[in-house]
Structures are given as structure tokens and as C-alpha cells.
Design an enzyme around this catalytic site. Structure first.
Site, short mmCIF file in Angstrom:
data_model
loop_
_atom_site.label_atom_id
_atom_site.label_comp_id
_atom_site.label_asym_id
_atom_site.label_seq_id
_atom_site.Cartn_x
_atom_site.Cartn_y
_atom_site.Cartn_z
N ASP A 88 82.53 -65.86 110.12
CA ASP A 88 83.35 -66.31 108.99
C ASP A 88 83.80 -67.75 109.22
OD1 ASP A 88 86.60 -65.24 107.68
OD2 ASP A 88 84.84 -66.05 106.65
N ASP A 110 80.95 -73.49 106.46
CA ASP A 110 81.97 -73.87 105.50
C ASP A 110 82.15 -75.39 105.53
OD1 ASP A 110 85.45 -72.90 104.85
OD2 ASP A 110 84.11 -74.38 103.95
N HIS A 184 93.84 -68.11 101.13
CA HIS A 184 93.98 -67.25 102.31
C HIS A 184 95.44 -66.90 102.55
CE1 HIS A 184 90.03 -69.24 103.54
NE2 HIS A 184 89.76 -67.96 103.47
N ASP A 259 91.28 -59.94 105.39
CA ASP A 259 91.86 -60.13 106.73
C ASP A 259 93.35 -59.77 106.72
OD1 ASP A 259 91.97 -63.03 109.02
OD2 ASP A 259 92.46 -60.92 109.28
N THR A 260 94.08 -60.38 105.83
CA THR A 260 95.54 -60.22 105.79
C THR A 260 95.97 -58.76 105.65
OG1 THR A 260 95.85 -62.45 104.92
CG2 THR A 260 97.61 -60.87 104.47
O1 LIG Z 1 89.00 -65.08 103.12
C1 LIG Z 1 89.27 -64.43 104.12
C2 LIG Z 1 90.43 -63.45 104.20
O2 LIG Z 1 91.34 -63.64 103.13
P1 LIG Z 1 92.77 -62.90 103.12
O3 LIG Z 1 93.72 -63.77 103.90
O4 LIG Z 1 93.13 -62.79 101.68
O5 LIG Z 1 92.61 -61.56 103.79
N1 LIG Z 1 88.52 -64.55 105.23
O6 LIG Z 1 87.48 -65.44 105.25
CA LIG Z 2 86.28 -73.93 102.95
NA NA Z 3 82.68 -65.67 105.24
ZN LIG Z 4 88.00 -67.05 103.92
#
Ligand SMILES: O=C(COP(=O)(O)O)NO
Ligand SMILES: [Ca+2]
Ligand code: NA
Ligand SMILES: [Zn+2]
Length: 311
Positions: A88, A110, A184, A259-260
Site C-alpha cells: 500500500d 503512489d 485517510h 485501515d482505520t
Molecule cells: O486508504 C487506506 C485506508 O483508509 P482509512 O484510513 O479510511 O482506513 N489505506 O491505503
Molecule cells: Ca497519494
Molecule cells: Na493501495
Molecule cells: Zn490509502
């Protein structure tokens, strides 16, 4: 079994459902996600950021990549549902190469904070190397609000669908993450939680690729309240409502980065267990309850996105 992200997402793209891409840093989250996938008979994408590789490798990114890849592969090969491992928010060629060497089946480059021409040039370079190794590539266009690429961008820069068409043609990326209004973390929207649906549809139509939604955590009130009941301070936390995500999936989002929500569930479980068991000092017990909460959150997401039963 350990699977290719590209196979998981091609099926989701063809059949029109969303697959969770769940961020991990350690053993516990991997175990929780794999368990949820088995219980839901769902595919799952496990993803690790560069920070997660550093964390798992105690500062050594390549060591962290191999440690995480070995854990994911072993757990995945022991179950009947497809599980892949994705890098990621890759920014650094060295880190992307480490992930490829370690056996990740997809990587994100990215470069969305760069001007379009540079994003294309950098992404094309990564695609060449990754494809030579049979690894798929995700790239991002536009910029999410908040801390993104270690650049605090005050406002989000939404994707330009025509640029997206040119971008995928010139880079041959496998998946695209268009910025459509999310950000995020746990504090996503100033006002109403809305994303640009029209833009998703246009990008889908023009690129015909599996699309990725970053910043897709829902920040469910039940978990926030539970964490706060045991002392957390998450005031102002706000995420993407389920119905907004379901509309985004209808319009072509297939990989839903989360993730969050896992962090908040783990936190709630940990705080709850420690508060209720003052005598407990076995990490397998207090991490155990925290893990179970992560499994629950991941299952809910799989049901909501429509990947349950799709393994
Ligand atoms: O984009 C995310 C996670 O986003 P969240 O913070 O909304 O979980 N990871 O690449
Ligand atoms: Ca970016
Ligand atoms: Na990703
Ligand atoms: Zn992200």
C-alpha cells in the site's frame, strides 16, 4: 490459498462487488483478517504500507516485507479462500522492489502528489519492473485531503476522468485509485460525508479497470463508543457511511482500502479487556479479545461490500 490480487479484483470487476483491502502491521491483524475471510467464505486483500514494512522489520523494510509475506502466505495456503498481499502507498523504488522480491502479488506506486507527466513516467517505470515479475500495479490520480504522501494537502484534488483515461493507456497499470473526496484516517469529512459518484462512473467507463477507493473506513459509531467507554478520545471521528460505499461499488469501485476501522476495533477490544481484567497479563488473552473485534469488523465489511460468499 495465497492468491494474486489481480485475479481477486478481475472477478470483483466482472461481477460488480467490492473486496476489502485490509491494512496490517503484525501477526494479530493477519490472523484476524484470514479468520474473517474463512468465516465469510470471502476473498481478502491484505495490504501493508511502507510504514508497516518498517514496523515488522524493526526498521529494515526488506526484512519486514519477507516476514509479512511469509506469514500471509502460510496462513493463506492453509485455508480455502483466496488471500493476496499488496504493498500500500509505495513511494520508494527500493521498498517496491523489496515487496516484489518478498512475493507480494501487487504493489501500489503512489506518485499522485506529482504533476501528471511525472506520475506517468514514474508509474510506467514501476509497471515495467513489476509486470516482468508477474506482479500487478496500482496507481493513484488526484489527491486525498489530509495527510497524504506525507504532504498535508489542505483540499482534495479530485481525479480528472479524461486524465485517467490517458494515464492508464500510457502506464498500463492494472488498478487505479481515483481521488473522489475521501481522505485517510478517522476524521474524514468537515460537513456531510459525500463522494463524487459521477466521477467514479466516468473513470470506470473510460478506463474499464478495477478501481480502488482509499480512505474508505466507515468509523462505525458502535466501535468508537466502545473505545471511548474505556477511555479513548475519538471525538469528531467520522467515516464513509455504508450506503455511500455501496453506491461507490455499484459505480465501479472494487478494492476498498480499510485501515482505520481495524485500528479502532483493536483498540476497543484491548481497552475493554484490560479494563475488565486488571489481573490479566497474558498478551494472548488481551490481544486475543482485540483480535476477535478485528475479525468482527472485517466480517461486517465483507458482508456490506458483497464479497461474502464470493471466494
Ligand atoms: O486508504 C487506506 C485506508 O483508509 P482509512 O484510513 O479510511 O482506513 N489505506 O491505503
Ligand atoms: Ca497519494
Ligand atoms: Na493501495
Ligand atoms: Zn490509502
Amino acid at each position: 490459498p495465497y492468491a494474486k490480487t489481480k485475479d481477486i479484483l478481475s472477478k470483483a470487476h466482472n461481477e460488480g462487488y467490492g473486496v476489502g483491502a485490509f491494512n496490517v502491521n503484525d501477526l494479530e491483524f493477519i490472523q484476524a483478517i484470514v479468520k474473517a475471510a474463512v468465516m465469510e467464505n470471502s476473498p481478502a486483500i491484505i495490504e501493508a504500507s511502507e510504514g508497516a514494512l518498517k514496523y515488522a522489520g524493526d526498521g529494515d523494510v526488506e526484512k519486514g516485507a519477507f516476514i509479512l509475506a511469509d506469514m500471509v502466505r502460510r496462513y493463506a495456503d492453509a485455508v480455502s479462500v483466496p488471500i493476496s498481499l499488496h504493498l500500500d502507498h509505495g513511494h520508494d523504488l527500493k521498498h517496491i522492489m523489496a515487496a516484489i522480491k518478498a512475493g507480494f502479488t501487487s504493489v501500489m506506486i503512489d506518485a499522485s502528489d506529482k504533476p501528471l507527466e511525472e506520475n506517468i513516467r514514474i508509474t510506467r517505470q514501476i509497471v515495467e519492473v513489476a509486470h516482468a515479475a508477474g506482479v500487478a500495479v496500482e496507481a493513484e490520480l488526484g489527491r486525498l485531503m489530509g495527510i497524504e504522501d506525507n504532504v498535508a494537502s489542505a483540499e482534495s484534488v479530485l481525479v480528472d476522468p479524461d486524465e485517467a483515461k490517458r494515464f492508464v493507456t500510457e502506464t498500463q497499470v492494472d488498478f487505479l485509485a481515483p481521488a473522489v473526496g475521501t481522505s485517510h484516517g478517522a476524521f474524514k469529512f468537515k460537513g456531510e460525508a459525500k463522494i463524487d459518484y459521477e466521477r467514479i462512473s466516468k473513470v470506470k467507463e473510460l478506463t474499464q479497470l478495477p478501481l480502488v477507493l482509499h480512505g474508505a473506513s466507515g468509523v462505525p459509531a458502535q466501535w468508537v463508543e466502545l473505545a471511548e467507554k474505556y477511555g479513548a478520545d475519538l471525538s469528531g471521528a467520522k467515516g464513509v457511511p455504508d450506503e455511500v460505499l455501496q453506491e461507490a461499488v455499484k459505480r465501479g469501485i472494487n478494492k476498498v482500502n480499510t485501515d482505520t476501522d481495524l485500528r479502532i476495533a483493536f483498540l476497543a477490544g484491548l481497552r475493554k479487556h484490560l479494563a475488565e481484567n486488571p489481573k490479566e497479563f497474558d498478551p494472548r488473552k488481551y490481544f486475543g479479545e482485540a483480535k476477535d473485534f478485528v475479525t468482527e469488523v472485517v466480517r461486517d465489511r465483507m458482508k456490506m461490500l458483497g464479497s461474502s460468499g464470493k471466494a
